[in-house]
Design a protein around this motif. Sequence first.
Motif, PDB file in Angstrom:
ATOM      1  N   SER A  61       0.844  -1.187   0.000  1.00  0.00           N
ATOM      2  CA  SER A  61       0.000   0.000   0.000  1.00  0.00           C
ATOM      3  C   SER A  61       0.885   1.245   0.000  1.00  0.00           C
ATOM      4  N   ASP A  74      -1.894   0.183  -8.990  1.00  0.00           N
ATOM      5  CA  ASP A  74      -3.228  -0.349  -9.285  1.00  0.00           C
ATOM      6  C   ASP A  74      -4.112  -0.300  -8.040  1.00  0.00           C
ATOM      7  N   ARG A  75      -3.550  -0.639  -6.885  1.00  0.00           N
ATOM      8  CA  ARG A  75      -4.321  -0.565  -5.634  1.00  0.00           C
ATOM      9  C   ARG A  75      -4.736   0.873  -5.344  1.00  0.00           C
ATOM     10  N   SER A 110      -7.328   2.261  -7.863  1.00  0.00           N
ATOM     11  CA  SER A 110      -8.652   1.632  -7.749  1.00  0.00           C
ATOM     12  C   SER A 110      -9.486   2.273  -6.633  1.00  0.00           C
ATOM     13  N   GLU A 111      -8.834   3.008  -5.751  1.00  0.00           N
ATOM     14  CA  GLU A 111      -9.516   3.608  -4.596  1.00  0.00           C
ATOM     15  C   GLU A 111      -9.970   5.047  -4.823  1.00  0.00           C
ATOM     16  N   ASN A 156      -7.753  -6.504 -11.968  1.00  0.00           N
ATOM     17  CA  ASN A 156      -7.367  -5.417 -11.068  1.00  0.00           C
ATOM     18  C   ASN A 156      -6.394  -4.423 -11.713  1.00  0.00           C
TER      19      ASN A 156
END
Length: 189
Positions: A86, A142-143, A146-147, A171
């Motif tokens: 993260s 990507d994480r 995506s948020e 994803n």
Amino acid sequence: MADKSTLRKQALAQRKALSDSEFLAMNQLLLEQFKTLNFSEVKSIHAFLPIVKKREPDTFLMIDWLKETYPHIHIVVSRSNFEDHSMSHHLFSREDLKENAYQILEPQTKTVFKDKIDMVLVPLLAFDRRGYRVGYGKGFYDRFLSEIETVKVGVSLFDILQEEISDVHDNDIRLDLCITPSGIIKIEI
């Protein structure tokens, strides 16, 4: 079609083969393309900081230009958590940066930027016409992408791939556009 692993190796070799003068010239061309973007609605930009040993595009040129030309725009940079892949996001301050164990400059402040991020400069090694990109394979961006809802701007030393990336996953987040030394490519989905 080519898989990400193959494309990653090719792109890293292509970067490594650049002479210092080619690399500097490409970064100046990237800056000139970046300057043509519309910043009229932008209040904050998230910028990646370049990993020098991997010859990533010099986003410090863009950051310095933004600070001079659009001083009201907040510049945000991230700190990575390698345990859960993260990122936390912090206001940019050159004096606050320190290299981590992976030789990536990161902010040291604990204060997290909580406002909306209007644009994200996304690191990549290669990208295809559909807006999919090849990164280093850990999924940090990507994480993050995506948020949030934001304009996703890839920054690439090289032009768009002639082939599609074969191993795209659910994803994987698409770019909206990509800046290259030769121009800005808008992704038409």
